[in-house]
Design a protein around this motif. Sequence first.
Motif, PDB file in Angstrom:
ATOM      1  N   GLY A  12     -44.933 -84.945 -23.491  1.00  0.00           N
ATOM      2  CA  GLY A  12     -43.657 -85.598 -23.240  1.00  0.00           C
ATOM      3  C   GLY A  12     -43.777 -86.731 -22.242  1.00  0.00           C
ATOM      4  N   ARG A  13     -42.717 -87.508 -22.130  1.00  0.00           N
ATOM      5  CA  ARG A  13     -42.650 -88.635 -21.201  1.00  0.00           C
ATOM      6  C   ARG A  13     -41.374 -88.515 -20.387  1.00  0.00           C
ATOM      7  NH1 ARG A  13     -46.923 -88.746 -23.036  1.00  0.00           N
ATOM      8  NH2 ARG A  13     -48.113 -90.450 -24.010  1.00  0.00           N
ATOM      9  N   ASN A  14     -41.455 -88.930 -19.116  1.00  0.00           N
ATOM     10  CA  ASN A  14     -40.283 -88.951 -18.234  1.00  0.00           C
ATOM     11  C   ASN A  14     -39.587 -87.584 -18.234  1.00  0.00           C
ATOM     12  OD1 ASN A  14     -38.481 -90.000 -16.388  1.00  0.00           O
ATOM     13  ND2 ASN A  14     -37.205 -91.014 -17.929  1.00  0.00           N
ATOM     14  N   ILE A  15     -40.350 -86.551 -17.894  1.00  0.00           N
ATOM     15  CA  ILE A  15     -39.833 -85.182 -17.899  1.00  0.00           C
ATOM     16  C   ILE A  15     -39.392 -84.771 -16.500  1.00  0.00           C
ATOM     17  CG2 ILE A  15     -40.414 -82.758 -18.271  1.00  0.00           C
ATOM     18  CD1 ILE A  15     -42.349 -83.596 -20.425  1.00  0.00           C
ATOM     19  N   THR A  16     -38.189 -84.262 -16.427  1.00  0.00           N
ATOM     20  CA  THR A  16     -37.672 -83.647 -15.206  1.00  0.00           C
ATOM     21  C   THR A  16     -37.429 -82.175 -15.491  1.00  0.00           C
ATOM     22  OG1 THR A  16     -36.633 -85.654 -14.344  1.00  0.00           O
ATOM     23  CG2 THR A  16     -35.731 -83.555 -13.595  1.00  0.00           C
ATOM     24  N   ILE A  17     -37.903 -81.314 -14.597  1.00  0.00           N
ATOM     25  CA  ILE A  17     -37.726 -79.872 -14.766  1.00  0.00           C
ATOM     26  C   ILE A  17     -36.996 -79.303 -13.558  1.00  0.00           C
ATOM     27  CG2 ILE A  17     -38.844 -77.652 -15.151  1.00  0.00           C
ATOM     28  CD1 ILE A  17     -41.232 -79.125 -16.305  1.00  0.00           C
ATOM     29  N   LEU A  18     -35.866 -78.675 -13.819  1.00  0.00           N
ATOM     30  CA  LEU A  18     -35.168 -77.926 -12.790  1.00  0.00           C
ATOM     31  C   LEU A  18     -35.698 -76.501 -12.861  1.00  0.00           C
ATOM     32  CD1 LEU A  18     -33.214 -79.760 -11.290  1.00  0.00           C
ATOM     33  CD2 LEU A  18     -33.293 -80.400 -13.701  1.00  0.00           C
ATOM     34  N   THR A  19     -36.624 -76.187 -11.948  1.00  0.00           N
ATOM     35  CA  THR A  19     -37.344 -74.916 -12.013  1.00  0.00           C
ATOM     36  C   THR A  19     -36.480 -73.756 -11.535  1.00  0.00           C
ATOM     37  OG1 THR A  19     -38.228 -75.107  -9.771  1.00  0.00           O
ATOM     38  CG2 THR A  19     -39.511 -76.116 -11.557  1.00  0.00           C
ATOM     39  N   GLY A  20     -36.916 -72.539 -11.878  1.00  0.00           N
ATOM     40  CA  GLY A  20     -36.194 -71.358 -11.435  1.00  0.00           C
ATOM     41  C   GLY A  20     -36.086 -71.269  -9.933  1.00  0.00           C
ATOM     42  N   ASN A  21     -37.177 -71.565  -9.224  1.00  0.00           N
ATOM     43  CA  ASN A  21     -37.133 -71.458  -7.763  1.00  0.00           C
ATOM     44  C   ASN A  21     -36.301 -72.574  -7.136  1.00  0.00           C
ATOM     45  OD1 ASN A  21     -39.846 -72.504  -8.835  1.00  0.00           O
ATOM     46  ND2 ASN A  21     -39.780 -73.482  -6.830  1.00  0.00           N
ATOM     47  N   ASN A  22     -36.320 -73.774  -7.712  1.00  0.00           N
ATOM     48  CA  ASN A  22     -35.541 -74.878  -7.150  1.00  0.00           C
ATOM     49  C   ASN A  22     -34.053 -74.796  -7.472  1.00  0.00           C
ATOM     50  OD1 ASN A  22     -37.814 -75.950  -6.006  1.00  0.00           O
ATOM     51  ND2 ASN A  22     -38.004 -77.670  -7.406  1.00  0.00           N
ATOM     52  N   THR A  23     -33.699 -74.046  -8.522  1.00  0.00           N
ATOM     53  CA  THR A  23     -32.284 -73.938  -8.896  1.00  0.00           C
ATOM     54  C   THR A  23     -31.628 -72.670  -8.380  1.00  0.00           C
ATOM     55  OG1 THR A  23     -32.868 -72.924 -11.024  1.00  0.00           O
ATOM     56  CG2 THR A  23     -32.585 -75.318 -10.989  1.00  0.00           C
ATOM     57  N   LEU A  24     -32.379 -71.792  -7.742  1.00  0.00           N
ATOM     58  CA  LEU A  24     -31.825 -70.508  -7.318  1.00  0.00           C
ATOM     59  C   LEU A  24     -30.619 -70.684  -6.394  1.00  0.00           C
ATOM     60  CD1 LEU A  24     -32.089 -67.405  -7.360  1.00  0.00           C
ATOM     61  CD2 LEU A  24     -33.573 -67.599  -5.350  1.00  0.00           C
ATOM     62  N   GLU A  25     -30.770 -71.471  -5.350  1.00  0.00           N
ATOM     63  CA  GLU A  25     -29.678 -71.610  -4.387  1.00  0.00           C
ATOM     64  C   GLU A  25     -28.456 -72.313  -4.982  1.00  0.00           C
ATOM     65  OE1 GLU A  25     -28.970 -72.911   0.275  1.00  0.00           O
ATOM     66  OE2 GLU A  25     -30.605 -73.845  -0.846  1.00  0.00           O
ATOM     67  N   PRO A  26     -28.611 -73.478  -5.632  1.00  0.00           N
ATOM     68  CA  PRO A  26     -27.410 -74.108  -6.197  1.00  0.00           C
ATOM     69  C   PRO A  26     -26.787 -73.326  -7.353  1.00  0.00           C
ATOM     70  CG  PRO A  26     -29.386 -75.338  -6.793  1.00  0.00           C
ATOM     71  CD  PRO A  26     -29.804 -74.336  -5.766  1.00  0.00           C
ATOM     72  N   SER A  27     -27.553 -72.430  -7.976  1.00  0.00           N
ATOM     73  CA  SER A  27     -27.032 -71.651  -9.097  1.00  0.00           C
ATOM     74  C   SER A  27     -26.128 -70.502  -8.668  1.00  0.00           C
ATOM     75  CB  SER A  27     -28.194 -71.061  -9.916  1.00  0.00           C
ATOM     76  OG  SER A  27     -28.905 -72.075 -10.584  1.00  0.00           O
ATOM     77  N   TYR A  28     -26.211 -70.132  -7.422  1.00  0.00           N
ATOM     78  CA  TYR A  28     -25.489 -68.966  -6.906  1.00  0.00           C
ATOM     79  C   TYR A  28     -23.996 -69.089  -7.179  1.00  0.00           C
ATOM     80  CZ  TYR A  28     -23.802 -65.653  -3.336  1.00  0.00           C
ATOM     81  OH  TYR A  28     -23.180 -64.628  -2.668  1.00  0.00           O
ATOM     82  N   LEU A  29     -23.415 -68.088  -7.832  1.00  0.00           N
ATOM     83  CA  LEU A  29     -22.030 -68.176  -8.276  1.00  0.00           C
ATOM     84  C   LEU A  29     -21.332 -66.833  -8.051  1.00  0.00           C
ATOM     85  CD1 LEU A  29     -20.377 -70.479  -9.617  1.00  0.00           C
ATOM     86  CD2 LEU A  29     -20.749 -69.317 -11.793  1.00  0.00           C
ATOM     87  N   PRO A  30     -20.688 -66.644  -6.913  1.00  0.00           N
ATOM     88  CA  PRO A  30     -19.952 -65.394  -6.664  1.00  0.00           C
ATOM     89  C   PRO A  30     -18.632 -65.364  -7.432  1.00  0.00           C
ATOM     90  CG  PRO A  30     -19.776 -66.856  -4.771  1.00  0.00           C
ATOM     91  CD  PRO A  30     -20.699 -67.535  -5.751  1.00  0.00           C
ATOM     92  N   LYS A  31     -18.259 -64.201  -7.911  1.00  0.00           N
ATOM     93  CA  LYS A  31     -17.075 -64.064  -8.748  1.00  0.00           C
ATOM     94  C   LYS A  31     -15.814 -64.544  -8.045  1.00  0.00           C
ATOM     95  CE  LYS A  31     -14.287 -60.664 -11.278  1.00  0.00           C
ATOM     96  NZ  LYS A  31     -14.150 -59.241 -11.675  1.00  0.00           N
ATOM     97  N   ALA A  32     -15.608 -64.136  -6.793  1.00  0.00           N
ATOM     98  CA  ALA A  32     -14.365 -64.472  -6.092  1.00  0.00           C
ATOM     99  C   ALA A  32     -14.180 -65.980  -5.992  1.00  0.00           C
ATOM    100  CB  ALA A  32     -14.357 -63.828  -4.703  1.00  0.00           C
ATOM    101  N   GLU A  33     -15.241 -66.693  -5.652  1.00  0.00           N
ATOM    102  CA  GLU A  33     -15.161 -68.153  -5.537  1.00  0.00           C
ATOM    103  C   GLU A  33     -14.869 -68.792  -6.882  1.00  0.00           C
ATOM    104  OE1 GLU A  33     -18.374 -70.557  -3.447  1.00  0.00           O
ATOM    105  OE2 GLU A  33     -18.648 -71.197  -5.536  1.00  0.00           O
ATOM    106  N   PHE A  34     -15.598 -68.369  -7.914  1.00  0.00           N
ATOM    107  CA  PHE A  34     -15.450 -68.952  -9.246  1.00  0.00           C
ATOM    108  C   PHE A  34     -14.037 -68.740  -9.782  1.00  0.00           C
ATOM    109  CE2 PHE A  34     -15.800 -68.469 -13.918  1.00  0.00           C
ATOM    110  CZ  PHE A  34     -16.312 -69.710 -14.249  1.00  0.00           C
ATOM    111  N   ILE A  35     -13.550 -67.519  -9.727  1.00  0.00           N
ATOM    112  CA  ILE A  35     -12.228 -67.214 -10.270  1.00  0.00           C
ATOM    113  C   ILE A  35     -11.142 -67.947  -9.487  1.00  0.00           C
ATOM    114  CG2 ILE A  35     -10.564 -65.396 -10.730  1.00  0.00           C
ATOM    115  CD1 ILE A  35     -12.974 -65.436 -12.632  1.00  0.00           C
TER     116      ILE A  35
END
Length: 296
Positions: free
Chosen positions: A163-186
């Motif tokens: 591939g060319r010009n590939i960006t990967i959002l890895t599991g370890n790099n996305t862990l913190e921004p992915s955090y989604l608590p139910k109370a906040e989301f709802i």
Amino acid sequence: MKKIIFDCDSTVGLPGKPMDDALALLYLLGRPREAEILGITCTFANGTADEVYRSTSALLQEIGRTHIPLLQGAEAGEDPRTEAARFLADAVNAHPGEISLVAIGSLTNLYGAYLLDNALFDKVREIVLMGGYTAPVRYHDFHLEELNFSVNPVAAACVLNHGRNITILTGNNTLEPSYLPKAEFIAKMSGGRDGARYIAEKCGYRFDDQGNRYGNPISYCWDVVATVYLLHPELFEDAPTHCFVTERGMHAGWLGPTDAARDTVVLNLPRVKDLSAYREEMYGGWLDFTFGEDPR
């Protein structure tokens, strides 16, 4: 505006299955002035390709987006040169240099498209992926195995090496921004318009699933990080990294960061710069989502 093909393993609404692919799609649909989705191709990972197709088809019907082409890819072990792969190849060739490929499941469809046209990746604008890791990932106090690249290591190794010009959002790099608590989301989504309240109702089951399994109603929206990066890379710090990618390593999703060498590839492995700014944009896309045709 970016022309996007959205390659996913969405299983929203299926018992015990994740909903983050759907959240990634709904984020893009909440940004119609920035994202034009040319088509959605379905792959396996969270579920079978057939499950993903049925789940995504139902979602598109519910939100009034059945005009978006939807194609089913190969199941595990099948020939990847399917209608989904052909759609990818044809779209890229029809818009050389313009298509952004976003792939957040197995890389089977991208692999199939490459087999159909070995020059394909030279004609894409960019490839943005969610998957792989360069450090361990602790999920609800357990080690999380990689779930996207590892389910088809042959496809992953091929795409990442060619591939060319590939960006990967890895599991370890996305862990913190992915955090989604139910109370906040709802709380955030229930106070929004009809589209936002639909998202809360459609995706809320996942928090209860996680609460029953791990004792805490917290989910993670990994795949959304890739779509936010696609539209707003300024919220991230890019990190071009030499990686030694092998089929063996892809069995575990290991990207093999190493010193520069002739047999390495350079992959961009970005991190979120400002977590609050990122989350404001993430929620903004969901809160701005509306039913029906894109308001353009």
